[in-house]
Design a protein around this motif. Structure first.
Motif, PDB file in Angstrom:
ATOM      1  N   ASN A 144      -7.869  22.080  17.210  1.00  0.00           N
ATOM      2  CA  ASN A 144      -7.213  21.991  18.519  1.00  0.00           C
ATOM      3  C   ASN A 144      -7.727  23.046  19.489  1.00  0.00           C
ATOM      4  OD1 ASN A 144      -5.946  24.111  17.127  1.00  0.00           O
ATOM      5  ND2 ASN A 144      -3.992  23.823  18.190  1.00  0.00           N
ATOM      6  N   TYR A 145      -8.952  23.527  19.243  1.00  0.00           N
ATOM      7  CA  TYR A 145      -9.571  24.503  20.150  1.00  0.00           C
ATOM      8  C   TYR A 145      -9.579  24.041  21.612  1.00  0.00           C
ATOM      9  CZ  TYR A 145     -13.573  26.571  22.624  1.00  0.00           C
ATOM     10  OH  TYR A 145     -14.389  27.139  23.559  1.00  0.00           O
ATOM     11  N   PRO A 146      -9.980  22.808  21.919  1.00  0.00           N
ATOM     12  CA  PRO A 146     -10.019  22.410  23.344  1.00  0.00           C
ATOM     13  C   PRO A 146      -8.665  22.544  24.027  1.00  0.00           C
ATOM     14  CG  PRO A 146     -11.213  20.827  21.989  1.00  0.00           C
ATOM     15  CD  PRO A 146     -10.474  21.714  21.050  1.00  0.00           C
TER      16      PRO A 146
ATOM     17  N   GLU B 216      -5.221  25.475  27.816  1.00  0.00           N
ATOM     18  CA  GLU B 216      -3.927  26.090  28.109  1.00  0.00           C
ATOM     19  C   GLU B 216      -4.101  27.513  28.635  1.00  0.00           C
ATOM     20  OE1 GLU B 216      -0.100  27.560  25.529  1.00  0.00           O
ATOM     21  OE2 GLU B 216      -1.000  25.628  25.007  1.00  0.00           O
ATOM     22  N   ILE B 217      -5.003  28.270  28.036  1.00  0.00           N
ATOM     23  CA  ILE B 217      -5.258  29.634  28.499  1.00  0.00           C
ATOM     24  C   ILE B 217      -5.822  29.632  29.916  1.00  0.00           C
ATOM     25  CG2 ILE B 217      -6.766  31.642  28.150  1.00  0.00           C
ATOM     26  CD1 ILE B 217      -6.426  31.230  25.147  1.00  0.00           C
ATOM     27  N   LEU B 218      -6.805  28.763  30.160  1.00  0.00           N
ATOM     28  CA  LEU B 218      -7.463  28.735  31.468  1.00  0.00           C
ATOM     29  C   LEU B 218      -6.548  28.225  32.576  1.00  0.00           C
ATOM     30  CD1 LEU B 218     -11.007  27.434  30.440  1.00  0.00           C
ATOM     31  CD2 LEU B 218     -10.357  29.769  31.093  1.00  0.00           C
ATOM     32  N   ALA B 219      -5.518  27.475  32.191  1.00  0.00           N
ATOM     33  CA  ALA B 219      -4.600  26.938  33.196  1.00  0.00           C
ATOM     34  C   ALA B 219      -3.672  28.016  33.751  1.00  0.00           C
ATOM     35  CB  ALA B 219      -3.778  25.800  32.599  1.00  0.00           C
ATOM     36  N   GLN B 220      -3.593  29.155  33.063  1.00  0.00           N
ATOM     37  CA  GLN B 220      -2.710  30.223  33.506  1.00  0.00           C
ATOM     38  C   GLN B 220      -3.415  31.084  34.554  1.00  0.00           C
ATOM     39  OE1 GLN B 220      -0.614  32.186  30.233  1.00  0.00           O
ATOM     40  NE2 GLN B 220      -1.237  30.505  28.898  1.00  0.00           N
TER      41      GLN B 220
ATOM     42  N   GLU C  42      -5.420  33.230  36.791  1.00  0.00           N
ATOM     43  CA  GLU C  42      -6.560  34.134  36.735  1.00  0.00           C
ATOM     44  C   GLU C  42      -7.026  34.467  35.315  1.00  0.00           C
ATOM     45  OE1 GLU C  42      -6.927  37.314  39.697  1.00  0.00           O
ATOM     46  OE2 GLU C  42      -4.880  36.813  40.323  1.00  0.00           O
ATOM     47  N   HIS C  43      -6.747  33.602  34.363  1.00  0.00           N
ATOM     48  CA  HIS C  43      -7.242  33.818  33.006  1.00  0.00           C
ATOM     49  C   HIS C  43      -8.688  33.338  32.910  1.00  0.00           C
ATOM     50  CE1 HIS C  43      -3.185  34.205  30.681  1.00  0.00           C
ATOM     51  NE2 HIS C  43      -3.274  35.038  31.711  1.00  0.00           N
ATOM     52  N   HIS C  44      -9.437  34.012  32.062  1.00  0.00           N
ATOM     53  CA  HIS C  44     -10.852  33.678  31.895  1.00  0.00           C
ATOM     54  C   HIS C  44     -11.229  33.800  30.420  1.00  0.00           C
ATOM     55  CE1 HIS C  44     -15.128  33.350  32.623  1.00  0.00           C
ATOM     56  NE2 HIS C  44     -15.338  34.482  31.977  1.00  0.00           N
ATOM     57  N   VAL C  45     -11.983  32.830  29.938  1.00  0.00           N
ATOM     58  CA  VAL C  45     -12.505  32.864  28.566  1.00  0.00           C
ATOM     59  C   VAL C  45     -13.999  33.085  28.650  1.00  0.00           C
ATOM     60  CG1 VAL C  45     -12.811  31.577  26.434  1.00  0.00           C
ATOM     61  CG2 VAL C  45     -10.672  31.361  27.721  1.00  0.00           C
ATOM     62  N   ALA C  46     -14.477  34.160  28.035  1.00  0.00           N
ATOM     63  CA  ALA C  46     -15.870  34.559  28.215  1.00  0.00           C
ATOM     64  C   ALA C  46     -16.826  33.809  27.291  1.00  0.00           C
ATOM     65  CB  ALA C  46     -16.008  36.067  27.976  1.00  0.00           C
ATOM     66  N   LEU C  47     -16.373  33.451  26.077  1.00  0.00           N
ATOM     67  CA  LEU C  47     -17.269  32.885  25.076  1.00  0.00           C
ATOM     68  C   LEU C  47     -16.789  31.501  24.641  1.00  0.00           C
ATOM     69  CD1 LEU C  47     -17.678  36.040  22.794  1.00  0.00           C
ATOM     70  CD2 LEU C  47     -19.232  35.266  24.595  1.00  0.00           C
ATOM     71  N   ALA C  48     -17.723  30.620  24.388  1.00  0.00           N
ATOM     72  CA  ALA C  48     -17.397  29.277  23.910  1.00  0.00           C
ATOM     73  C   ALA C  48     -17.243  29.314  22.397  1.00  0.00           C
ATOM     74  CB  ALA C  48     -18.495  28.284  24.313  1.00  0.00           C
ATOM     75  N   THR C  49     -16.160  29.930  21.950  1.00  0.00           N
ATOM     76  CA  THR C  49     -15.921  30.036  20.521  1.00  0.00           C
ATOM     77  C   THR C  49     -14.426  30.116  20.257  1.00  0.00           C
ATOM     78  OG1 THR C  49     -16.139  31.484  18.586  1.00  0.00           O
ATOM     79  CG2 THR C  49     -16.349  32.520  20.735  1.00  0.00           C
TER      80      THR C  49
ATOM     81  N   ILE D 210     -10.507  32.507  21.256  1.00  0.00           N
ATOM     82  CA  ILE D 210      -9.204  31.899  21.491  1.00  0.00           C
ATOM     83  C   ILE D 210      -8.180  32.446  20.496  1.00  0.00           C
ATOM     84  CG2 ILE D 210      -7.923  29.734  21.488  1.00  0.00           C
ATOM     85  CD1 ILE D 210      -9.885  30.110  23.850  1.00  0.00           C
ATOM     86  N   LEU D 211      -8.580  32.563  19.246  1.00  0.00           N
ATOM     87  CA  LEU D 211      -7.681  33.103  18.228  1.00  0.00           C
ATOM     88  C   LEU D 211      -7.327  34.561  18.543  1.00  0.00           C
ATOM     89  CD1 LEU D 211      -6.152  32.765  15.601  1.00  0.00           C
ATOM     90  CD2 LEU D 211      -8.271  33.220  14.354  1.00  0.00           C
ATOM     91  N   MET D 212      -8.295  35.323  19.028  1.00  0.00           N
ATOM     92  CA  MET D 212      -8.029  36.715  19.400  1.00  0.00           C
ATOM     93  C   MET D 212      -6.951  36.780  20.487  1.00  0.00           C
ATOM     94  SD  MET D 212     -10.691  39.630  20.776  1.00  0.00           S
ATOM     95  CE  MET D 212     -10.991  38.787  22.352  1.00  0.00           C
ATOM     96  N   HIS D 213      -7.058  35.903  21.491  1.00  0.00           N
ATOM     97  CA  HIS D 213      -6.066  35.891  22.561  1.00  0.00           C
ATOM     98  C   HIS D 213      -4.696  35.451  22.042  1.00  0.00           C
ATOM     99  CE1 HIS D 213      -9.007  36.931  25.467  1.00  0.00           C
ATOM    100  NE2 HIS D 213      -9.619  35.762  25.492  1.00  0.00           N
TER     101      HIS D 213
END
Length: 526
Positions: free
Chosen positions: A137-139, A144-148, A150-157, A161-164
């Motif tokens: 369920n990574y996508p 969900e994170i990016l919808a909040q 000014e959130h940003h995900v730096a790496l496609a991994t 996501i698990l770290m966050h």
């Protein structure tokens, strides 16, 4: 390359309060020195990068992470005594976690290497972790994170996501224990995972997904605790075999305040151990969930012998069994013994030929050709039963058959596969994420009888005949009920809802003629 690739492997060590352990010769404060040895034993799980995070009280960097591209020996400079010793001294600590990585995306980028470290002013929120697996369920989690705001995900991994997700459980004034943290995080995850985490308070967590898809073992003797993706890493440290046991699905081991506990963080509705661990990925010296990898592969060879259709006269001395090095040897030897014919090493593997799975086109085929050398003196004029552990994409097999005919001058080649046909992608941590890349589905989709299908497969590969094991052979070989195994890649029946949904999406794309992309729309997992 036609061979599947695993995501990674984890390891951890902790010298608990108490007398110095004889298994830790440099003393309690340098238990971290054991990590490179452990990672070497599980390097079969990943050769793209290696790293470790150590905890040491009194050091400015309570947690300090070291990671480099390449294998364990390269990353930790093990062939240079002075440099290796300098690393061990700098990163010394009584607790450490480690990681070896291979990625579906093939990115040779240090940013993707693990462990991942999340720094924070508050020690309880400063942690590092290593992750083995893949979140189906990574996508959804990423979106969900990016919808909040000014959130940003730096790496496609999914590791990021698990770290966050872990950090989110400790946000604000929340002060969960490690067990409570894992309980909350697990409710957000669909997929396969084993996790090794250490924080700046000197607390450690080892956890395994509720279905037990990914393996992890641990041992405690005296004051020394260690855990790893495979039992061989613990055995070679000197732990007694009877003290090595699996972390059960949904279980977490926590160390806090110098006390070690084993607790359940999630219910385990069913078991879904990845069968591919036994037939291909794991070190043959390992034991996974109480079943020896070697004995499972030996049984697969016996299953092959039981369904062998060729008439074989051992007295004729014209038939030999040849394993494709190295993971097929146990199955080949057992098959040959049952059939009463020799098992010979007619293919020699060049262990220094480099990785072929990141090469493209003709370069990859040339590398495969240089990786195996047929021995003409052993093979010429023989009828060869070529035993392979699996056929995923078929690139390696096609090149091997050409080499056996041209260089080995064999009379006949009969391919025997100690695995059923791979018919579906894996969304839990194996690098085979699309239907279109698989060898078997187009043949099986015709609806022809199995003998006709095998004949067409043999023609396509350039073999005289091809045979695969039936699905029910796997459960017999592993000595586990079929319902306790994840066999999604050979049945299309996935143990999680998101896995089944991804498979349906993949099938729909194939049927509509849409270009297929990998599991994460081009992104790599851990």
């Amino acid at each position: 390359m036609s061979k599947p690739r695993h995501e990674c492997g984890i390891a951890a060590v902790y010298h608990l309060p108490g007398p110095a352990s004889p298994l830790c010769p440099h003393g309690p404060s340098e238990a971290s020195r054991l990590l490179p040895r452990m990672l070497l034993d599980i390097q079969n799980r990943g050769q793209l990068s290696a790293g470790m995070t150590t905890w040491r009280p009194g050091r400015d960097l309570l947690l300090e992470t070291y990671k480099e591209l390449g294998g364990v020996s390269e990353a930790f400079r093990l062939n240079h005594k002075g440099k290796a010793e300098a690393l061990m001294q700098r990163y010394a600590g009584p607790a450490a976690i480690g990681h070896v990585r291979y990625a579906t995306c093939g990115k040779e980028d240090l940013n993707f290497a693990q462990p991942f470290e999340h720094r924070h002013l508050q020690k309880r929120k400063w942690f590092a972790f290593g992750f083995n697996g893949q979140l189906a369920n990574y996508p959804d989690l990423r979106a969900e994170i990016l919808a909040q705001d000014e959130h940003h995900v730096a790496l496609a991994t999914d590791t990021e996501i698990l770290m966050h997700e872990i950090a989110r459980q400790m946000a604000g004034d929340r002060r969960p224990t490690l067990l409570e943290l894992m309980r909350s995080v697990s409710q957000r995850l669909d997929g396969a995972y084993s996790i090794a985490l250490v924080n700046a308070q000197g607390e450690m967590l080892i956890a395994r997904d509720p279905l037990g898809i990914k393996p992890v073992s641990y041992a405690v003797e005296g004051s020394l605790f260690a855990a790893a993706s495979e039992s061989v890493a613990l055995l070679n440290l000197g732990f007694a075999p009877e003290n090595i046991r699996p972390v059960e699905p949904g279980e977490a081991i926590t160390i806090s305040g110098g006390e070690l506990r084993v607790d359940r963080f999630a219910e385990s509705p069913r078991r879904a151990h990845c069968f591919f661990e036994w037939i291909y990925f794991a070190n043959v010296a390992s034991s996974l969930d109480g079943r020896s990898v070697y004995l499972a592969r030996k049984r697969l060879g016996e299953e092959l012998a039981a369904v062998e259709p060729l008439k074989i006269d051992p007295a004729a001395e014209d038939t030999v069994v040849v394993p494709v090095p190295d993971t097929s040897k146990a199955a080949a030897d057992a098959m040959a013994y049952k059939l009463g014919v020799p098992s010979v090493e007619g293919l020699m593997r060049n262990r220094y030929s480099g990785r072929t799975f990141i090469e493209g086109g003709a370069g990859r085929q040339a590398k495969v050709a240089g990786k195996y050398t047929p021995l003409r003196e052993v093979l010429e004029g023989k009828r060869v039963l070529l035993v392979e552990d699996s056929i995923v994409r078929s690139t390696t097999m096609r090149v091997l058959l050409d080499r056996l005919r041209e260089v080995g001058r064999v009379k006949e080649i009969h391919v025997r596969v100690a695995c059923p046909p791979i018919v579906a992608p894996c969304f839990y941590g194996i690098d085979m994420s699309t239907v279109g890349e698989l060898f078997a589905p187009p043949f099986l989709a015709t609806g022809d009888d199995i003998e006709t299908i095998y004949k067409r497969m043999a023609e396509e590969l350039g073999a005289d005949s091809v045979r695969f094991l039936p699905v029910d052979s796997i459960a017999r070989a592993i000595e586990r009920p079929a319902e306790e195994l994840c066999q999604a890649c050979i049945t299309g029946d996935y143990p999680t809802a998101c896995g089944q949904q991804l498979y349906q999406v993949a099938l729909d794309k194939v049927r509509s003629g849409e270009p297929e992309r990998r599991t994460y729309e081009g992104a790599g997992a851990s």
